[in-house]
Design an enzyme around this catalytic site. Structure first.
Site, PDB file in Angstrom:
ATOM      1  N   LYS A 285       0.837  -1.205   0.000  1.00 46.08           N
ATOM      2  CA  LYS A 285       0.000   0.000   0.000  1.00 46.08           C
ATOM      3  C   LYS A 285       0.871   1.254   0.000  1.00 46.08           C
ATOM      4  CE  LYS A 285      -3.892  -1.848   2.710  1.00 46.08           C
ATOM      5  NZ  LYS A 285      -4.934  -1.686   1.697  1.00 46.08           N
ATOM      6  N   ARG A 359     -10.232 -11.607   2.022  1.00 41.95           N
ATOM      7  CA  ARG A 359     -11.109 -12.655   1.485  1.00 41.95           C
ATOM      8  C   ARG A 359     -10.427 -14.021   1.523  1.00 41.95           C
ATOM      9  NH1 ARG A 359     -11.676  -9.353  -4.018  1.00 41.95           N
ATOM     10  NH2 ARG A 359     -11.186  -7.720  -2.503  1.00 41.95           N
TER      11      ARG A 359
HETATM   12  N1  BES Z   1      -8.095  -3.774   4.485  1.00 37.09           N
HETATM   13  C1  BES Z   1      -8.257  -3.370   3.144  1.00 37.09           C
HETATM   14  C2  BES Z   1      -9.545  -2.596   2.900  1.00 37.09           C
HETATM   15  C3  BES Z   1      -9.688  -1.265   3.574  1.00 37.09           C
HETATM   16  C4  BES Z   1      -9.396  -0.103   2.885  1.00 37.09           C
HETATM   17  C5  BES Z   1     -10.182  -1.157   4.849  1.00 37.09           C
HETATM   18  C6  BES Z   1      -9.580   1.124   3.491  1.00 37.09           C
HETATM   19  C7  BES Z   1     -10.352   0.069   5.468  1.00 37.09           C
HETATM   20  C8  BES Z   1     -10.051   1.216   4.774  1.00 37.09           C
HETATM   21  C9  BES Z   1      -8.271  -4.597   2.229  1.00 37.09           C
HETATM   22  O1  BES Z   1      -7.492  -5.659   2.641  1.00 37.09           O
HETATM   23  C10 BES Z   1      -7.744  -4.156   0.911  1.00 37.09           C
HETATM   24  O2  BES Z   1      -6.611  -3.783   0.844  1.00 37.09           O
HETATM   25  N2  BES Z   1      -8.582  -4.210  -0.112  1.00 37.09           N
HETATM   26  C11 BES Z   1      -8.194  -3.822  -1.424  1.00 37.09           C
HETATM   27  C12 BES Z   1      -8.720  -4.855  -2.387  1.00 37.09           C
HETATM   28  C13 BES Z   1      -8.183  -4.745  -3.776  1.00 37.09           C
HETATM   29  C14 BES Z   1      -6.697  -4.999  -3.791  1.00 37.09           C
HETATM   30  C15 BES Z   1      -8.900  -5.723  -4.657  1.00 37.09           C
HETATM   31  C16 BES Z   1      -8.803  -2.460  -1.702  1.00 37.09           C
HETATM   32  O3  BES Z   1      -9.897  -2.185  -1.228  1.00 37.09           O
HETATM   33  O4  BES Z   1      -8.145  -1.665  -2.348  1.00 37.09           O
HETATM   34 MN    MN Z   2      -5.497  -5.483   1.977  1.00 34.20          MN
END
Ligand code: BES
Ligand code: MN
Ligand code: ZN
Length: 505
Positions: A285, A359
């Site tokens: 990230k 997931r």
């Molecule tokens: N934990 C994150 C989602 C999240 C984002 C929670 C912002 C709280 C605030 C999750 O694991 C994630 O990174 N999801 C990705 C999925 C994508 C890579 C398909 C996302 O939402 O960008």
């Molecule tokens: Mn994630």
């Protein structure tokens, strides 16, 4: 923090502040008289509009008995749960900010409020209990206080309210006591969840999260089992193991099992995402805001809080909490984009993005829940997608369900608990997006409809279960600094689920 119910009237309680709740109607008729009685210029009333949670703090000139500070506290129309919860939350929040230790609230009109709300005083007192505890919550346990010494003013002053008095409760004393006690159970369990969310990953590993579940089990008198890496491997939980690969900390898989003393009306499995820190893994990230990813175990925290509250309330429902936990780190042995993993179900997954880790661990937990318990209802809670925050913001969670009745019940519980959910679709059109050329499924669905494709992915792992719901709490679980509310973990979902379970009791 303690809530004491007393028959004494507000002015006879020794407190740092006395709150006088007023409905919008009373504001016009009665306020000038009330102020005059207290020796306060009635011109002050112009600064107060009486909306739910509006507060005006006034200082009495005449000494004598009673608190020297008076807070006018708006109840708005006083017709909805939110009006009362907001008011209680607001006065607790304000008093904590002012470092006041003892707060009295005049509840002599609870009989009238009860008529406006069309619920009995016990129920109403429950709302007040929940609201007070929520508003007084502060996360201070990692402040040493070492640098506060020079600030003489603050030395010895409470960081938050120590005691609330609900005053003037003569007429409905015992029902208010009962209501407050049950509201406090929910409030305390929810605040425990908030602590877990606020603890950063170096203070809360997967093993610590499992220990928090054990602690809840001791408190609530229910069974807790924790699987270690060896057992997780034996069970073939390939999703959880893959996410854990890049980490120095071992994964855990925790099962909380509350069984009521008497006959159980239903068996409900609650599955909570327990990613103690989500760096994204190799699909790392951006730095901005990454610290907030300590909150990626909010689903797990909610599940622990809910099972604890259900047990302490003695609800006649078996509640099983299931928590897959790990951090998501980009170590040398981390899973890599393009890896194909085999989940516990046997379904293979093409890892398009290592940041879609939630997931993967939930897949195994859903398989385990169905296989081991075949519960009447399965509900999972997860900070699953940024896309859900784009869709709904911070005010509501996304709801996905294959059962319209369950979805309706959750919607209603959201409205009455104030933890709102909004339904989104699970239509087959979205299946296309999570297909893979090389495995059964891809863990990424592309740019659009990300909250839905994540839910569709989870749906593949419920093995035909007829009553499942997925709640994406990525928005409401955590509040970044600002906005007047207490920042950090909200404990979102505890009130929602307790409300739901109470409705089935
Ligand atoms: N934990 C994150 C989602 C999240 C984002 C929670 C912002 C709280 C605030 C999750 O694991 C994630 O990174 N999801 C990705 C999925 C994508 C890579 C398909 C996302 O939402 O960008
Ligand atoms: Mn994630
Ligand atoms: Zn995550």
């Amino acid at each position: 923090m303690k809530i004491t119910v007393t028959a004494k009237e507000g002015m006879s309680v020794k407190a740092d502040i006395l709150a006088l709740p007023l409905t919008a109607k009373e504001l016009k008729k009665e306020l000038p008289g009330v102020l005059q009685g207290l020796g306060i210029d009635k011109g002050a009333s112009g600064d107060f509009n009486g909306s739910a949670g509006d507060i005006l703090v006034l200082y009495r000139t005449s000494s004598g008995k009673g608190a020297s500070r008076i807070a006018l506290l708006g109840l708005g129309d006083a017709t909805t749960n939110d009006d009362y919860r907001k008011a209680a939350n607001a006065i607790a929040h304000k008093a904590s900010d002012m470092h006041l230790g003892v707060v009295a609230i005049d509840c002599s009109k609870i009989g009238e409020w009860s008529k406006h709300l069309r619920r009995n005083p016990e129920y109403l007192a429950g709302l007040l209990g929940e609201g007070l505890l929520h508003g007084a919550y502060r996360f201070h346990r990692l402040k040493s206080g070492k640098l506060d010494k020079e600030k003489k003013k603050e030395a010895g002053t409470p960081t938050t309210v120590n005691e609330f008095f609900l005053a003037g409760c003569g007429e409905h004393y015992s029902s208010i006591e009962k209501g407050v006690a049950s509201g406090a159970i929910v409030g305390i369990s929810q605040n425990m969840s908030r602590d877990l969310v606020n603890l950063p990953c170096n203070h809360l590993s997967a093993e610590d999260l499992a220990e928090a579940a054990r602690e809840a089990g001791r408190k609530g008198g229910f069974d807790v089992k924790v699987f270690d890496r060896k057992k997780i491997t034996e069970l073939g939980m390939g999703g959880l193991l893959a996410v854990n690969q890049g980490s120095k900390e071992p994964p855990t898989f925790t099962i909380l099992d509350y069984q009521p003393k008497g006959k159980s009306k239903k068996t409900v499995a609650l599955v909570g995402k327990g990613v103690t820190f989500d760096s994204g893994g190799i699909s790392i990230k951006p730095a901005q805001g990454m610290d907030e990813m300590k909150s990626d175990m909010s689903g797990a925290a909610c599940v622990i809080g809910t099972v604890e509250a259900a047990a302490l309330l003695g609800l006649p429902i078996r509640v099983i909490g299931i928590i897959p936990a790990t951090d998501n780190m980009p170590g040398g042995s981390a899973m890599k984009p393009g890896d194909i993993i085999t989940t516990m179900s046997g379904i293979t997954v093409d890892v398009g993005n290592t940041d879609a880790e939630g997931r993967l661990i939930l897949a195994d937990a859903l398989t385990y829940a169905k296989r081991e318990y075949d519960p009447d209802v399965i509900i999972d809670l997860a900070t699953l997608t940024g896309a859900c925050v784009v869709a709904l913001g911070y005010a509501a969670a996304g709801l996905f369900s294959n059962d319209d009745d369950l979805a309706d019940d959750l919607y209603r519980a959201g409205q009455s608990s104030g933890e709102k959910v909004w339904r989104m679709p699970l239509w087959n059109e979205y299946d296309e997006l999570i297909k893979s050329d090389v495995a059964d499924l891809s863990n990424t669905g592309g740019r659009w409809g990300g909250a839905i494709t994540a839910a569709k992915f989870l749906e593949k792992f419920i093995d035909g279960h007829k009553s499942w719901a997925h709640v994406d709490i990525a928005g409401p679980a955590f509040l970044a600094k600002g906005g007047g509310k207490t920042p950090g973990g909200t404990g979102f979902g505890v009130r929602l689920l307790v409300d739901l379970l109470k409705g089935w009791a």
